[in-house]
Scaffold this motif. Structure first.
Motif, PDB file in Angstrom:
ATOM      1  N   LEU A  42       0.826  -1.161   0.023  1.00  0.00           N
ATOM      2  CA  LEU A  42      -0.127   0.092   0.065  1.00  0.00           C
ATOM      3  C   LEU A  42       0.877   1.513   0.037  1.00  0.00           C
ATOM      4  O   LEU A  42       0.353   2.507  -0.176  1.00  0.00           O
ATOM      5  N   HIS A  43       2.205   1.097   0.412  1.00  0.00           N
ATOM      6  CA  HIS A  43       3.078   2.439   0.352  1.00  0.00           C
ATOM      7  C   HIS A  43       2.660   3.318   1.315  1.00  0.00           C
ATOM      8  O   HIS A  43       2.463   4.537   1.288  1.00  0.00           O
ATOM      9  N   VAL A  44       2.304   2.640   2.667  1.00  0.00           N
ATOM     10  CA  VAL A  44       1.938   3.632   3.798  1.00  0.00           C
ATOM     11  C   VAL A  44       2.812   3.478   4.793  1.00  0.00           C
ATOM     12  O   VAL A  44       3.252   2.282   5.188  1.00  0.00           O
ATOM     13  N   SER A  45       3.061   4.385   5.846  1.00  0.00           N
ATOM     14  CA  SER A  45       3.617   4.281   6.952  1.00  0.00           C
ATOM     15  C   SER A  45       3.115   3.392   8.016  1.00  0.00           C
ATOM     16  O   SER A  45       1.937   3.246   8.002  1.00  0.00           O
ATOM     17  N   GLN A  46       3.689   2.888   9.085  1.00  0.00           N
ATOM     18  CA  GLN A  46       2.978   2.403   9.986  1.00  0.00           C
ATOM     19  C   GLN A  46       2.028   3.144  10.800  1.00  0.00           C
ATOM     20  O   GLN A  46       0.926   2.745  11.171  1.00  0.00           O
ATOM     21  N   VAL A  47       2.219   4.567  10.825  1.00  0.00           N
ATOM     22  CA  VAL A  47       1.490   5.424  11.406  1.00  0.00           C
ATOM     23  C   VAL A  47       0.171   5.685  10.631  1.00  0.00           C
ATOM     24  O   VAL A  47      -0.946   5.522  11.259  1.00  0.00           O
ATOM     25  N   GLU A  48       0.318   5.828   9.515  1.00  0.00           N
ATOM     26  CA  GLU A  48      -1.043   5.842   8.343  1.00  0.00           C
ATOM     27  C   GLU A  48      -1.836   4.545   8.670  1.00  0.00           C
ATOM     28  O   GLU A  48      -2.962   4.606   8.424  1.00  0.00           O
TER      29      GLU A  48
END
Length: 94
Positions: A42-48
């Motif tokens: 998904l190309h998202v950070s752990q926070v997102e």
């Protein structure tokens, strides 16, 4: 029925079972999701990812390190994201 309707129905069933108003009719098991691979795809950070899932970053880290496994609703949502990655965007927008 939308995924949100299904999730809402599942949550209400869980509450009813816990309160003794209903009996569990079936158990659904989901394959343990590879959270790190899903998040990378998904190309998202752990926070997102944590924000979209409604959980803490520490929980996401625990899932990724395989110290804990997603269960219940989280497992169902992850299985849905795995089958339909576009669902993550819908989830993140709420």
């Amino acid at each position: 029925m939308s995924i949100f309707d299904e999730l809402q129905t599942s949550l209400q069933e869980a509450v009813d079972i816990k309160q003794g108003k209903a009996k569990a009719s079936r158990a659904t098991r989901h394959e343990i999701a590879d959270v790190k691979a899903i998040r990378a795809q998904l190309h998202v950070s752990q926070v997102e990812f944590a924000q979209a899932m409604g959980t803490s970053v520490d929980t996401v880290k625990s899932w990724e390190a395989k110290r804990r496994n997603p269960t219940g609703l989280a497992a169902k949502v992850l299985a849905t994201i795995q089958d339909n990655p576009a669902f993550f965007n819908e989830l993140a927008s709420h």
